[in-house]
Design a protein around this motif. Structure first.
Motif, PDB file in Angstrom:
ATOM      1  N   SER A  36       0.835  -1.019   0.011  1.00  0.00           N
ATOM      2  CA  SER A  36      -0.034  -0.178  -0.146  1.00  0.00           C
ATOM      3  C   SER A  36       0.935   1.225   0.065  1.00  0.00           C
ATOM      4  CB  SER A  36      -0.914   0.153   1.208  1.00  0.00           C
ATOM      5  OG  SER A  36      -0.178   0.022   2.474  1.00  0.00           O
ATOM      6  N   ASP A  40       0.316  10.194  -0.273  1.00  0.00           N
ATOM      7  CA  ASP A  40      -0.936  10.431  -1.032  1.00  0.00           C
ATOM      8  C   ASP A  40      -0.444  10.998  -2.435  1.00  0.00           C
ATOM      9  OD1 ASP A  40       0.120  13.011  -0.484  1.00  0.00           O
ATOM     10  OD2 ASP A  40      -1.516  13.772   0.501  1.00  0.00           O
ATOM     11  N   THR A  43      -3.357   9.728  -5.295  1.00  0.00           N
ATOM     12  CA  THR A  43      -4.465   9.976  -5.270  1.00  0.00           C
ATOM     13  C   THR A  43      -4.719  11.096  -6.420  1.00  0.00           C
ATOM     14  OG1 THR A  43      -3.899  12.121  -3.719  1.00  0.00           O
ATOM     15  CG2 THR A  43      -4.394   9.959  -2.748  1.00  0.00           C
ATOM     16  N   PRO A  44      -5.946  10.842  -6.677  1.00  0.00           N
ATOM     17  CA  PRO A  44      -7.210  10.043  -6.136  1.00  0.00           C
ATOM     18  C   PRO A  44      -7.230   8.597  -6.771  1.00  0.00           C
ATOM     19  CG  PRO A  44      -8.062  11.377  -7.846  1.00  0.00           C
ATOM     20  CD  PRO A  44      -6.565  11.710  -7.986  1.00  0.00           C
ATOM     21  N   THR A  47      -5.096   5.550  -2.807  1.00  0.00           N
ATOM     22  CA  THR A  47      -4.989   6.396  -1.856  1.00  0.00           C
ATOM     23  C   THR A  47      -3.857   5.340  -0.931  1.00  0.00           C
ATOM     24  OG1 THR A  47      -6.694   5.220  -0.745  1.00  0.00           O
ATOM     25  CG2 THR A  47      -7.136   7.249  -1.890  1.00  0.00           C
ATOM     26  N   GLN A  48      -3.522   6.098   0.234  1.00  0.00           N
ATOM     27  CA  GLN A  48      -2.595   5.218   1.315  1.00  0.00           C
ATOM     28  C   GLN A  48      -3.377   4.151   1.840  1.00  0.00           C
ATOM     29  OE1 GLN A  48      -1.651   9.175   3.114  1.00  0.00           O
ATOM     30  NE2 GLN A  48       0.012   7.714   4.082  1.00  0.00           N
ATOM     31  N   ASP A  49      -4.757   4.169   2.005  1.00  0.00           N
ATOM     32  CA  ASP A  49      -5.646   2.967   2.485  1.00  0.00           C
ATOM     33  C   ASP A  49      -5.734   1.851   1.729  1.00  0.00           C
ATOM     34  OD1 ASP A  49      -5.505   4.422   4.884  1.00  0.00           O
ATOM     35  OD2 ASP A  49      -7.690   5.254   4.424  1.00  0.00           O
ATOM     36  N   ASP A  50      -5.498   2.022   0.392  1.00  0.00           N
ATOM     37  CA  ASP A  50      -5.404   0.927  -0.604  1.00  0.00           C
ATOM     38  C   ASP A  50      -4.811  -0.244  -0.425  1.00  0.00           C
ATOM     39  OD1 ASP A  50      -7.712   2.362  -1.640  1.00  0.00           O
ATOM     40  OD2 ASP A  50      -6.485   3.070  -3.267  1.00  0.00           O
ATOM     41  N   PRO A 129     -10.093  -1.087  -0.592  1.00  0.00           N
ATOM     42  CA  PRO A 129      -9.946   0.187   0.184  1.00  0.00           C
ATOM     43  C   PRO A 129      -9.576  -0.268   1.848  1.00  0.00           C
ATOM     44  CG  PRO A 129     -11.719   0.506  -1.181  1.00  0.00           C
ATOM     45  CD  PRO A 129     -11.279  -0.962  -1.563  1.00  0.00           C
TER      46      PRO A 129
END
Length: 348
Positions: A36, A40, A43-44, A47-50, A129
């Motif tokens: 991951s 950032d 983005t979009p 993202t860092q949470d992907d 996500p």
């Protein structure tokens, strides 16, 4: 445990194993890597949470790739936007205004690339996500190992599987051995969680500037084309018998770590790579305290690969000693033999 539960546990263990290997193994040693982004810059689109899957293979313009940057001492996930005349790649974060090469990166070669992000139809990025933020955290991964391991091993370790009868004495030594081994397993799993859950962090910055002469280099500034070393002192509340090792993320290079099992202070030396233009090199230093079961140099080498590896190795030594002691000093058949000998003597 029923068949369905066993299958689900097996899949969970397989998934965790692959995830752990992706975290611990150096990038490039596995054909598939789970990762991951750490910023950032994509983005979009990403993202860092992907949670992403990076696969080895040929790459082309438009692919989001994971590549190594030796001059920045880190791995980067950016997109190929162009190629050079000699076949190297120009990369850029989707959210960045400049290409990486305009920002000081060298062009990326095929040898620097670990793989490209998996897509559907060549355009839609395969990502999950939120999961990336969870699984990219080593403490979370080890905690999941703890939960699944306890579910799988608890019946074996603590269950009463001994069949007793009037003619077969209870082998109490076997139960003692299982308890010790259970403690060893818990140590192997829980201690790394405690280690990785209580780090000490400190930032470091070295600025390369045209207005600085080489003779005037300080710990915080360096002349263009020159390197300087910065000394960072971190204080931890670790117990006596713990060795501190540093993990570095960012643009700076880790030069040396000086720590002692009896001192709460650790000195970390970092340096900047020589720059051709004014640059601010920034890094985050994370200090972990590991049990002093391995030499400092070994722990630091493992921590450079990944903190999880150092935590598991240092805790594994303790678990091995406990397990070996259980097999050497706890004889499950001792009580049985004693009772048989007593019965034999009484019969005589």
């Amino acid at each position: 445990m029923g068949r369905v539960e066993s299958v689900l546990t097996g899949f969970a263990l397989l998934f965790l194993l692959i995830t752990t290997l992706s975290l611990v193994a150096p990038a490039g040693t596995m054909p598939v890597v789970f990762t991951s982004p750490i910023s950032d810059s994509m983005t979009p689109t990403i993202t860092q949470d992907d949670f992403l899957v990076v696969t080895a293979g040929d790459v082309e313009v438009g692919d989001a790739i994971l590549f190594e940057t030796s001059q920045h001492n880190r791995n980067v996930l950016h997109r190929i936007v162009d190629t050079t005349e000699d076949g190297q790649y120009i990369t850029q974060g989707d959210a960045n205004d400049l290409t990486d090469q305009q920002d000081g990166f060298e062009p990326v070669s095929d040898d620097d690339i670990y793989g490209s992000v998996m897509t559907l139809g060549g355009s839609t990025t395969v990502s999950v996500p939120i999961i990336g933020a969870i699984l990219s955290n080593p403490t979370t991964v080890i905690s999941m190992w703890v939960v699944i391991s306890l579910i799988g091993f608890a019946p074996t370790i603590f269950g009463d599987n001994q069949r007793t009868s009037l003619s077969v004495p209870v082998e109490r030594g076997s139960s003692d051995r299982k308890i010790v081994i259970g403690v060893a397993i818990c140590t192997m799993l829980l201690l790394p969680v405690a280690i990785l859950g209580t780090p000490v962090t400190e930032g470091a910055t070295i600025i390369s500037s045209e207005s600085v002469n080489p003779e005037d280099d300080t710990q915080r500034t360096a002349a263009i084309g020159h390197s300087t070393t910065q000394e960072v002192i971190l204080t931890s509340d670790s117990l006596v018998g713990m060795t501190q090792s540093a993990h570095l993320e960012g643009d700076l290079r880790l030069e040396e770590v000086q720590s002692s099992p009896i001192r709460p202070e650790t000195t970390v030396f970092v340096s900047n790579p020589p720059r051709k233009s004014p640059t601010a090199d920034i890094a985050q230093i994370t200090l972990y305290a590991y049990p002093s079961t391995l030499p400092q140099s070994t722990l630091q080498t493992l921590a450079n690969t990944h903190p999880v590896l150092a935590a598991l190795a240092s805790s594994g030594v303790i678990a091995f000693i406990l397990s070996a002691s259980a097999f050497i000093f706890i004889n499950p058949h001792r009580i049985t033999r004693q009772k048989k000998a007593t019965i034999y003597e009484n019969r005589r």
